[in-house]
Design an enzyme around this catalytic site. Sequence first.
Site, PDB file in Angstrom:
ATOM      1  N   LYS A 263       0.856  -1.193   0.000  1.00  0.00           N
ATOM      2  CA  LYS A 263       0.000   0.000   0.000  1.00  0.00           C
ATOM      3  C   LYS A 263       0.886   1.234   0.000  1.00  0.00           C
ATOM      4  CE  LYS A 263      -3.199   2.660   2.957  1.00  0.00           C
ATOM      5  NZ  LYS A 263      -4.066   2.671   4.167  1.00  0.00           N
ATOM      6  N   ASP A 268      -2.578  10.288   3.204  1.00  0.00           N
ATOM      7  CA  ASP A 268      -3.974   9.894   3.428  1.00  0.00           C
ATOM      8  C   ASP A 268      -4.682  10.953   4.265  1.00  0.00           C
ATOM      9  OD1 ASP A 268      -6.383   8.647   3.767  1.00  0.00           O
ATOM     10  OD2 ASP A 268      -5.634   7.050   5.090  1.00  0.00           O
ATOM     11  N   LYS A 275     -10.035  13.163   7.705  1.00  0.00           N
ATOM     12  CA  LYS A 275      -9.542  12.835   9.034  1.00  0.00           C
ATOM     13  C   LYS A 275      -9.485  14.095   9.893  1.00  0.00           C
ATOM     14  CE  LYS A 275      -6.464   8.987   7.763  1.00  0.00           C
ATOM     15  NZ  LYS A 275      -7.087   7.940   8.595  1.00  0.00           N
ATOM     16  N   ASP A 286       1.646   6.578   5.299  1.00  0.00           N
ATOM     17  CA  ASP A 286       0.674   5.606   4.802  1.00  0.00           C
ATOM     18  C   ASP A 286       1.162   4.888   3.530  1.00  0.00           C
ATOM     19  OD1 ASP A 286      -1.712   4.344   5.450  1.00  0.00           O
ATOM     20  OD2 ASP A 286      -2.952   5.693   4.241  1.00  0.00           O
ATOM     21  N   ASP A 345     -12.140   7.130   3.663  1.00  0.00           N
ATOM     22  CA  ASP A 345     -10.911   6.929   4.439  1.00  0.00           C
ATOM     23  C   ASP A 345     -10.511   5.446   4.499  1.00  0.00           C
ATOM     24  OD1 ASP A 345      -8.720   7.640   5.918  1.00  0.00           O
ATOM     25  OD2 ASP A 345      -9.835   7.985   7.786  1.00  0.00           O
ATOM     26  N   GLU A 347      -9.448   3.660   2.192  1.00  0.00           N
ATOM     27  CA  GLU A 347      -8.977   3.724   0.805  1.00  0.00           C
ATOM     28  C   GLU A 347      -7.909   2.676   0.513  1.00  0.00           C
ATOM     29  OE1 GLU A 347      -7.670   5.405   3.189  1.00  0.00           O
ATOM     30  OE2 GLU A 347      -5.550   5.009   2.797  1.00  0.00           O
ATOM     31  N   ARG A 349      -7.666  -0.530   1.133  1.00  0.00           N
ATOM     32  CA  ARG A 349      -8.211  -1.764   0.543  1.00  0.00           C
ATOM     33  C   ARG A 349      -8.680  -1.531  -0.887  1.00  0.00           C
ATOM     34  NH1 ARG A 349     -12.461  -2.004   5.363  1.00  0.00           N
ATOM     35  NH2 ARG A 349     -10.743  -0.834   6.292  1.00  0.00           N
TER      36      ARG A 349
END
Length: 496
Positions: A263, A268, A275, A286, A345, A347, A349
């Site tokens: 990933k 993010d 967030k 991230d 959020d 995201e 996956r």
Amino acid sequence: MSLNLSLLRALPSDIDTDALIVAVFEDQGLSPAARQLDEASAGRISALLKSGDISGKAGRSTLLLAVEGIRAPRIVLLGMGEAAKVDSGKYLKAAAESLRSLRGGPVARVHSTLPQIEVIGRDDAWKLRQAALAAFHVSYTYTATKKSARISSLTTLSLDGDAAHADQLRLATGIAEGVTLARELGNLPPNICNPAYLAETAQKIAAANDSVSLEVLETEQMRELGMGSLLAVGQGSANPPRLIVLRYNGAGEGVKPQVLVGKGITFDTGGISIKPGPGMDEMKFDMCGAASVLGTFLSAVRLGLKINLVTIAAAVENMPDGASYRPGDVLTSMSGKTIEVLNTDAEGRLILCDALTYAQRFEPDTLIDVATLTGACVIALGKHAHGLMSRDDALAAELLAAGEASHDRAWRMPVWDDYQPMLDSSAADMANIGGKSAGAVTAACFLARFTEDTQRWAHLDIAGTAWDEGRKGMATGRPVGLLVEWLMGRQQSSAA
Ligand code: BES
Ligand code: MN
Ligand code: ZN
């Protein structure tokens, strides 16, 4: 960062170095190395132990200067607690702390006798490799955007060990290169380390190694492949996504590759499901999943592992914008499965599912994805263990063992079908979130829906382990240690 490593077996009192590191114990007093120094210095060290000026308590260390009869001008006496109770964790901590205490001073050359001491369940090879890795870890300084950083003074480390173990230093050097790359990429700010930057990093690895090839997919190619889920996450960003595919052939043709997927959310924000402000800066980390698979790849190449390896880094930025994807959107993934976005959020996956579908074309022997996927995993396991999810017991056992061996440990959580209904959606084949409970597990269950063609699939959630939190938090380089250890084990079995 360059560190000259060597093995040296000699009388500690005679060694020409800037500093000696020796252990003292709470119960038995002096280690053999400390005893030798004591004899050479007419009892100075035992006298200080007796007077209470030095202590064998774990975590206590004392610096002695200019001890008569001893060639090295400095001695670090490291308290190790009870001699019979030194476990891997204590040993690694001592190996790092003893060097950390010296890295900011005038000391360039160090000799450590630490590998002499007994560590529960570990042999000389392990102690030497880990001491070397700890030295690389301590020597690393992030300087890319902090010019005032104090870089380590250490240039040369000799370890007490038999020349027969020289290969451990080579292994440590190769592993450390990958760990360092993962740390550096993680630490870089998100305005520098964006998807294009990760692709350039891969390009440098490919250019420097004949056995490596690289393909970087851009938006248009991903659209043609139908990666509607991954592209949706990136559509609000001015930094377009990249799917970075590195290949290394270290085994023969026809040997199925190990495939690693990372990933790489270079920042993010949460997107439209934005967030909260405090701590949001940490979401530059991230992309640590991508950084760790790139680092692992680099290590595998440098070590010349006899495996075939494909590393896929899904590099995307998750931003709020007029063009962003939104809660309620239904996405069509490359697999054809549709996904209702209930939270932008969640995201990670959404980019991984398309990367995992893409990975199938390499017909993986094993497929492992690595991701800072869920806050829930941090709640469950904190910063010590990676979350490990796999439906394949043999693979899970291999990865847990590799974690133990490298002391880069994981802990298994379930991916049972019982959890799957939590992802039900009335608008699509599935929702992208599973509700309040078992967040780390439902995230893995989501990914499992895209890996059904690969028996040997595992997911590592590194949300708690990829960096140390707080203002001075830095990337750890984990789980490069675990993954390289595991890949080294795959050499024998796939060669057989
Ligand atoms: N990157 C985060 C997960 C994360 C959070 C990692 C904190 C490390 C520290 C991920 O994209 C995310 O935001 N996950 C959400 C999922 C939720 C919306 C279902 C989370 O964990 O809160
Ligand atoms: Mn998120
Ligand atoms: Zn994320």
